[in-house]
Design an enzyme around this catalytic site. Structure first.
Site, mmCIF file in Angstrom:
data_model
loop_
_atom_site.group_PDB
_atom_site.id
_atom_site.type_symbol
_atom_site.label_atom_id
_atom_site.label_comp_id
_atom_site.label_asym_id
_atom_site.label_seq_id
_atom_site.Cartn_x
_atom_site.Cartn_y
_atom_site.Cartn_z
ATOM 1 N N SER A 40 0.781 -1.107 0.087
ATOM 2 C CA SER A 40 0.099 0.181 -0.157
ATOM 3 C C SER A 40 0.728 1.230 -0.115
ATOM 4 O O SER A 40 1.938 1.531 0.694
ATOM 5 C CB SER A 40 -1.083 0.005 1.222
ATOM 6 O OG SER A 40 -2.082 -1.050 1.247
ATOM 7 N N ILE A 41 0.480 2.349 -0.793
ATOM 8 C CA ILE A 41 0.906 3.403 -0.706
ATOM 9 C C ILE A 41 1.163 3.852 0.868
ATOM 10 O O ILE A 41 2.195 4.572 0.979
ATOM 11 C CB ILE A 41 0.478 4.515 -1.784
ATOM 12 C CG1 ILE A 41 0.581 4.108 -3.057
ATOM 13 C CG2 ILE A 41 0.964 5.994 -1.436
ATOM 14 C CD1 ILE A 41 -0.295 4.701 -4.266
ATOM 15 N N TYR A 178 -9.442 4.920 -16.218
ATOM 16 C CA TYR A 178 -9.711 5.445 -14.987
ATOM 17 C C TYR A 178 -10.928 6.054 -14.634
ATOM 18 O O TYR A 178 -11.505 5.973 -13.517
ATOM 19 C CB TYR A 178 -8.692 6.849 -14.813
ATOM 20 C CG TYR A 178 -8.327 6.742 -13.256
ATOM 21 C CD1 TYR A 178 -8.636 8.223 -12.746
ATOM 22 C CD2 TYR A 178 -7.908 6.038 -12.635
ATOM 23 C CE1 TYR A 178 -8.195 8.419 -11.610
ATOM 24 C CE2 TYR A 178 -7.457 6.211 -11.153
ATOM 25 C CZ TYR A 178 -7.779 7.304 -10.607
ATOM 26 O OH TYR A 178 -7.452 7.544 -9.226
ATOM 27 N N LYS A 185 -11.424 12.085 -8.303
ATOM 28 C CA LYS A 185 -10.040 12.717 -7.741
ATOM 29 C C LYS A 185 -10.028 13.980 -8.103
ATOM 30 O O LYS A 185 -9.395 15.068 -7.482
ATOM 31 C CB LYS A 185 -8.884 11.871 -8.536
ATOM 32 C CG LYS A 185 -8.783 10.504 -8.032
ATOM 33 C CD LYS A 185 -8.361 10.364 -6.442
ATOM 34 C CE LYS A 185 -7.859 8.931 -6.447
ATOM 35 N NZ LYS A 185 -7.650 8.730 -4.910
HETATM 36 O O1 0WD Z 1 -1.208 3.412 -8.850
HETATM 37 C C1 0WD Z 1 -1.689 3.568 -7.722
HETATM 38 N N1 0WD Z 1 -1.754 2.598 -6.882
HETATM 39 C C2 0WD Z 1 -2.152 4.836 -7.337
HETATM 40 C C3 0WD Z 1 -3.004 4.916 -6.218
HETATM 41 C C4 0WD Z 1 -1.575 5.928 -8.143
HETATM 42 C C5 0WD Z 1 -2.345 7.076 -7.669
HETATM 43 C C6 0WD Z 1 -2.881 7.289 -6.558
HETATM 44 N N2 0WD Z 1 -3.436 6.226 -5.777
HETATM 45 C C7 0WD Z 1 -4.243 6.389 -4.593
HETATM 46 C C8 0WD Z 1 -5.397 5.692 -4.691
HETATM 47 O O2 0WD Z 1 -6.601 6.278 -5.435
HETATM 48 C C9 0WD Z 1 -5.918 5.579 -3.227
HETATM 49 O O3 0WD Z 1 -6.561 6.971 -3.055
HETATM 50 O O4 0WD Z 1 -3.721 5.813 -3.496
HETATM 51 C C10 0WD Z 1 -4.457 5.760 -2.631
HETATM 52 C C11 0WD Z 1 -4.172 4.332 -1.929
HETATM 53 O O5 0WD Z 1 -4.365 3.262 -2.827
HETATM 54 P P1 0WD Z 1 -3.283 2.056 -3.136
HETATM 55 O O6 0WD Z 1 -2.274 2.103 -1.854
HETATM 56 O O7 0WD Z 1 -2.946 2.028 -4.392
HETATM 57 O O8 0WD Z 1 -4.245 0.818 -2.988
HETATM 58 P P2 0WD Z 1 -4.543 -0.080 -1.593
HETATM 59 O O9 0WD Z 1 -3.434 -0.759 -1.068
HETATM 60 O O10 0WD Z 1 -5.590 -1.169 -2.022
HETATM 61 O O11 0WD Z 1 -5.181 1.001 -0.583
HETATM 62 C C12 0WD Z 1 -6.584 1.521 -0.765
HETATM 63 C C13 0WD Z 1 -7.190 1.023 0.498
HETATM 64 C C14 0WD Z 1 -8.073 -0.257 0.373
HETATM 65 O O12 0WD Z 1 -7.410 -1.386 0.386
HETATM 66 P P3 0WD Z 1 -8.075 -2.483 -0.197
HETATM 67 O O13 0WD Z 1 -7.024 -3.125 -1.344
HETATM 68 O O14 0WD Z 1 -8.554 -3.440 0.669
HETATM 69 O O15 0WD Z 1 -9.240 -1.767 -1.187
HETATM 70 O O16 0WD Z 1 -8.165 2.194 0.935
HETATM 71 C C15 0WD Z 1 -8.861 1.482 1.998
HETATM 72 C C16 0WD Z 1 -8.637 0.017 2.094
HETATM 73 O O17 0WD Z 1 -7.616 -0.304 2.912
HETATM 74 N N3 0WD Z 1 -10.299 1.414 1.815
HETATM 75 C C17 0WD Z 1 -11.112 1.995 2.711
HETATM 76 N N4 0WD Z 1 -10.752 2.522 4.069
HETATM 77 C C18 0WD Z 1 -11.742 2.786 4.760
HETATM 78 N N5 0WD Z 1 -13.107 2.767 4.552
HETATM 79 C C19 0WD Z 1 -12.404 1.853 2.384
HETATM 80 C C20 0WD Z 1 -13.342 2.343 3.245
HETATM 81 N N6 0WD Z 1 -14.640 2.216 2.997
HETATM 82 N N7 0WD Z 1 -12.389 1.385 1.270
HETATM 83 C C21 0WD Z 1 -11.088 1.104 0.874
#
Ligand code: 0WD
Length: 277
Positions: A40-41, A178, A185
């Protein structure tokens, strides 16, 4: 972070790579939302906050995911009472997390919002076909939860503070696949500007951070993501893909006093892709 890097190895690496004071965040209190696993980021950011001296509190999504993120909380030195459940769609959970922070720390310096979600059918369709429910869900989780985070953090940021959220280039330009996350966003980045204007007089800074594509679990929900990464590596001026470590170090800079007169602007951490994309 390409391979499984332990927190200890990370801390040793950072101290080797980064000359100068590691205490940039010494004594700071940081709450991190959005660690789902060690890719995760938010985890990359929490490691950097810790490496530079901050104490970290962390939320997990629900009982199902708790056991996966427990080892990460331990690696980050998160006190058990500051390892908190938070599904922002469940009324009161986000506020309850801030109540615990108030009780144990009495203040907060850094709040990182790194969560996003859109229902699959809406994410995989055209924006023109996006359902009302899907749009509202995506906006609630990915955008309005940051506004709520700012509202709950404000009274705790008595010495000023920093609010950080993760956005993506698809907010500014149309990025194929996207889809609905683009307008979501864009709303997040515009919200960050208004929060920065409203909270600036209290010394609270607001930073949308825009990483290049990184292979995470949430990203795997985006269609054509592998091609997106290939294109980024080919076209970005630095010809490099971004890691969660890279995002973490830059975000730690924004969280530090070195960035004390920066607020409201989207900071791209993408090897320069957005200037040629
Ligand atoms: O390329 C990428 N991965 C990019 C991500 C590029 C640019 C931006 N981002 C952004 C995403 O849009 C997001 O806002 O970074 C942020 C983190 O995303 P991530 O690190 O890429 O993905 P991930 O490790 O999945 O973290 C997102 C987390 C969810 O993880 P999962 O995999 O279980 O969906 O957001 C959390 C959850 O832990 N999440 C929530 N937390 C609280 N309440 C909820 C919720 N309802 N839904 C998702």
């Amino acid at each position: 972070m390409q391979d499984e890097l332990s927190a200890e190895a990370y801390f040793a690496n950072v101290r080797k790579e980064i000359e100068g004071p590691y205490g940039a965040l010494e004594g700071k209190k940081a709450l991190v939302l959005g660690i789902a696993n060690n890719q995760s980021i938010a985890y990359g950011c929490a490691l950097a906050f810790r490496a530079f001296g901050a104490e970290v509190a962390m939320t997990y999504l629900n009982e199902k995911t708790k056991k996966y993120t427990e080892p990460l909380a331990e690696a980050l030195g998160v006190r058990p009472e500051l390892y908190l459940p938070c599904d922002v769609t469940i009324e009161g959970q986000l506020e309850a997390a801030f109540d615990v922070i108030a009780q144990h720390w009495g203040k907060l310096d850094i709040a990182l919002h790194s969560i996003a979600f859109a229902p699959r059918d809406d994410l995989h369709g055209r924006v023109v076909d996006c359902s009302r429910e899907g749009f509202l869900t995506a906006m609630d989780i990915s955008c309005h939860s940051f506004i709520r985070m700012a509202r709950f953090a404000e009274p705790l940021m008595t010495d000023g503070g920093v609010l950080i959220t993760m956005t993506y280039y698809g907010a500014e330009r149309v990025v194929e696949h996207y889809n609905v996350m683009g307008p979501v966003k864009a709303a997040l980045e515009a919200s960050a500007r208004y929060l920065a204007a409203e909270l600036g007089p209290k010394g609270i800074r607001v930073h949308p951070v825009s990483p290049g594509p990184i292979k995470t679990r949430a990203a795997s929900g985006i269609g054509g993501f592998d091609e997106l990464m290939e294109k980024a590596a080919e076209r970005a001026p630095q010809r490099a893909l971004v890691s969660i470590e890279d995002v973490g170090l830059a975000t730690a800079f924004l969280a530090s006093d070195y960035a004390k007169l920066i607020t409201g602007d989207t900071m791209y951490i993408d090897g320069g892709y957005h200037i040629v994309g």
